[in-house]
Design an enzyme around this catalytic site. Structure first.
Site, PDB file in Angstrom:
ATOM      1  N   GLU A 138      43.943  34.599  41.511  1.00 22.48           N
ATOM      2  CA  GLU A 138      42.893  33.612  41.251  1.00 22.48           C
ATOM      3  C   GLU A 138      42.537  32.855  42.538  1.00 22.48           C
ATOM      4  O   GLU A 138      43.426  32.361  43.241  1.00 22.48           O
ATOM      5  CB  GLU A 138      43.397  32.619  40.191  1.00 22.48           C
ATOM      6  N   LYS A 197      35.741  31.777  33.472  1.00 26.21           N
ATOM      7  CA  LYS A 197      36.945  31.234  32.820  1.00 26.21           C
ATOM      8  C   LYS A 197      36.561  30.311  31.663  1.00 26.21           C
ATOM      9  O   LYS A 197      35.835  29.331  31.859  1.00 26.21           O
ATOM     10  CB  LYS A 197      37.766  30.478  33.872  1.00 26.21           C
ATOM     11  N   CYS A 208      43.957  32.907  34.414  1.00 28.04           N
ATOM     12  CA  CYS A 208      44.994  31.881  34.392  1.00 28.04           C
ATOM     13  C   CYS A 208      45.153  31.147  33.050  1.00 28.04           C
ATOM     14  O   CYS A 208      45.730  31.694  32.135  1.00 28.04           O
ATOM     15  CB  CYS A 208      44.762  30.903  35.539  1.00 28.04           C
TER      16      CYS A 208
END
Lengths: 292, 292
Positions: free
Chosen positions: A40, A113, A150
C-alpha cells in the site's frame, strides 16, 4: 500460476521508492511471477501518521508518474501488476486507490479503498475520501483478482462481496505496523489477528488471499512512529499459509498457486451453497438496536 | 464472569448421555460457571451419519425430557444453560435447535440452526428443517449470548447478524470430526480452519466466542464413522484463545471472561464504526454473476 509479493521498505524519496518498486517487480518477473502486488502507498513513507495539508502534494492523477512507470514494466514484461496509489481525483477529493495493470500495460481495474481507518498514527480519514466504486473482481490473463486495501481486510463483507463477483485471489496491499509502545505485549496478538482475519476470508469464500505489507520503522518528527510488521503472505482457499515473509526484511516472494484448488475446496466445504441469503438483510444496518 | 464448556463423549444410550450431561453441568457449577454450554445434540450419538427415518424418534418437543431435566438443574443451581436439542416441532418438521435456559429454569431463548450442512456422514439436510427464527441475541443474567450451532460457524454473516443485535458471547455447540481416511494429511488443516474461522468472528465483531465440541469415535454399522476432534475453546474479542480442551478427552472447562474487554477492544480496533453499509446489499444474493 505464480503470484509475486513485493515486501519493501519505503524511504523519504518518492523517486527512489518508485525506482526500487520497478526493480523489484522486474526481479519478481525473473522469478516467474505473472501477477505482482506492491504494498500500500509504496511510493512514499506512510504519511498518514500526521495530518498535514501539504502532504496532499504526494497524490497523483491516474494515470500519473507511478502508473506510467509501472505500466511500462507491465507491458515490457507481459505481467499483471496491482499498484497502490494515493489518487488525486480533483482538488479536495483524494482516494487510496488500487490500479490493476494488465500485460499490455493497460488499466483494467480501478478500486478505491472502501473502508477508511482513523486511529492514532493512521489518520486516513483526513486524507482519503471513501471509495465510491464498490467491490470488484477484475479478470486478468491469469486469474480473476479481487482488489482490496489494508483496512478492508478486517471486513468479512468486503471479502464476500468481492468473492461473490468471481474473484479467485483477494489482494490486500497493506501498511500496518506496531506502535512501538504497544509491541510488547500486544504486538503478537495484533499480528496474529491480522493473519487470522485474512485467512478466514480465504476459508469463508474458498479463495486465495494475498497480503502485501511494508517493513521498516518510519517516525515523523515528534512522533513515536510505526514499525511496519511485514509478514506478507499467501494462503490457499482453506486458509493454509503457502508462503510468508519475515517481519523486518525486504523480500520478494514468488508463490505458485493452483486455481483448481478453489473448485476442490468448495466441493468439499460447500459453504456458498448453504448461505441463508433470506436472513442477511440486517447486514446493511449499522447496528440492530431497534425492532426490525 | 465464568463460562462453562462441557466437552463430552456420547454413547448409544440417550438416557445415559442426559444423565452425564446433568452431572457435568453440576460439575461446571461447582467450578464457578455461570453460563454453561453443552455440545451439539449431546443426547445421542451423531445420528446424521446415515439417513434413516426411524432416527426421527430421537427428536423431542420443547419442552421435553432433555429440557425439563436441564431446566431443573438451571433452577437449582441458578445458572444459564445452552441446551442443543433435536427438536420435533410437528410431524415432518424437525429442527437442530438451541434452547437458552435462565437461572429460574425458564426458556428465555429458542434458536433454530440456520445453516444446514449436507456432506458425506453429515446428512443434516435430511433431518433438519432450516431455522426460521433468524439470528438472535439473548439477554441472560450474566451476559448477552448469541446462540448459533456448528455449521453456522463458517458464516461471517451469522456472527455479524448476531453481534449487531448486541450479543457479547457467541456460542457454537458443535459436532465436528475427522473422516478417519482424511485425518492424515488433511486433519490438521481442517481443525485449524475451524478454529481460524471462529476466532475471526471474535475479531471482526469484537465479541467472545465459545465453541463446544464432542469427542470420541462414533461408527454406525457399515460406516467408517467420525472421530470428533474436541478442541472446545473460548477466545476473547481479539481472537486470543483463553482456554482450549484436548482433541480426545472429556473435559469441563470453566473460563473467566471479562466483558469489559469488549469495550476496550472495540475502542482500539473500531471496525464497527467504519462498515460500508451502503455497499453490502449484494450480501443478500447467492452469487453476483449478473449485472447489478
Amino acid at each position: 500460476m505464480n503470484i509475486g509479493l513485493i515486501q519493501m521498505a519505503c524511504s523519504a524519496s518518492t523517486g527512489e521508492n518508485l525506482e526500487r518498486a520497478v526493480a523489484k517487480v522486474e526481479e519478481a518477473v525473473k522469478g516467474g511471477a505473472q501477477i505482482i502486488c506492491l504494498p500500500e502507498l509504496f511510493r512514499s513513507q506512510y504519511f498518514c501518521q500526521q495530518e498535514d495539508v501539504t502532504l496532499f502534494d504526494l497524490a497523483e492523477p491516474i494515470p500519473g508518474p507511478s502508473i506510467k512507470a509501472l505500466s511500462r514494466v507491465a507491458k515490457t514484461c507481459r505481467v499483471t501488476i496491482l499498484v497502490s496509489i494515493f489518487e488525486r481525483r480533483t482538488a479536495g477529493v483524494y482516494h487510496n486507490s488500487l490500479v490493476v495493470l494488465d500485460e499490455r500495460g493497460e488499466i483494467v481495474g480501478l478500486y478505491r479503498k472502501m473502508h477508511i481507518p482513523d486511529d492514532p498514527a493512521y489518520f486516513e480519514k483526513f486524507y482519503f475520501t471513501p471509495g465510491d466504486l464498490g467491490f470488484q473482481a477484475i479478470k486478468t490473463a491469469h486469474a480473476t483478482v479481487g482488489p482490496l486495501v489494508c483496512w478492508d481486510q478486517w471486513y468479512p463483507e468486503a471479502a464476500r462481496m468481492t468473492a461473490l463477483q468471481g474473484a479467485e485471489v483477494l489482494c490486500y496491499p497493506t501498511a500496518i505496523g506496531w506502535h512501538p509502545q504497544e509491541k510488547h505485549p500486544e504486538g503478537q496478538a495484533q499480528r496474529d489477528a491480522w493473519m487470522t482475519i485474512q485467512r478466514s476470508h480465504a476459508i469463508a469464500n474458498g479463495v486465495f488471499v494475498v497480503a502485501v505489507n511494508r517493513v521498516g520503522c518510519e517516525a515523523p518528527a515528534g512522533g513515536d512512529g510505526l514499525e511496519f510488521w511485514g509478514s506478507s503472505f499467501v494462503c490457499d482457499p482453506f486458509g493454509v499459509v503457502l508462503a510468508q515473509a519475515s517481519v523486518d526484511q525486504e523480500e520478494t516472494l514468488v508463490v505458485d498457486i493452483d486455481l483448481k484448488r478453489i473448485e476442490e475446496v468448495r466441493r468439499n466445504w460447500p459453504f456458498l451453497r448453504d448461505r441463508r441469503i433470506d436472513a442477511y438483510e440486517g447486514i446493511t444496518k449499522r447496528f440492530l438496536d431497534e425492532p426490525a
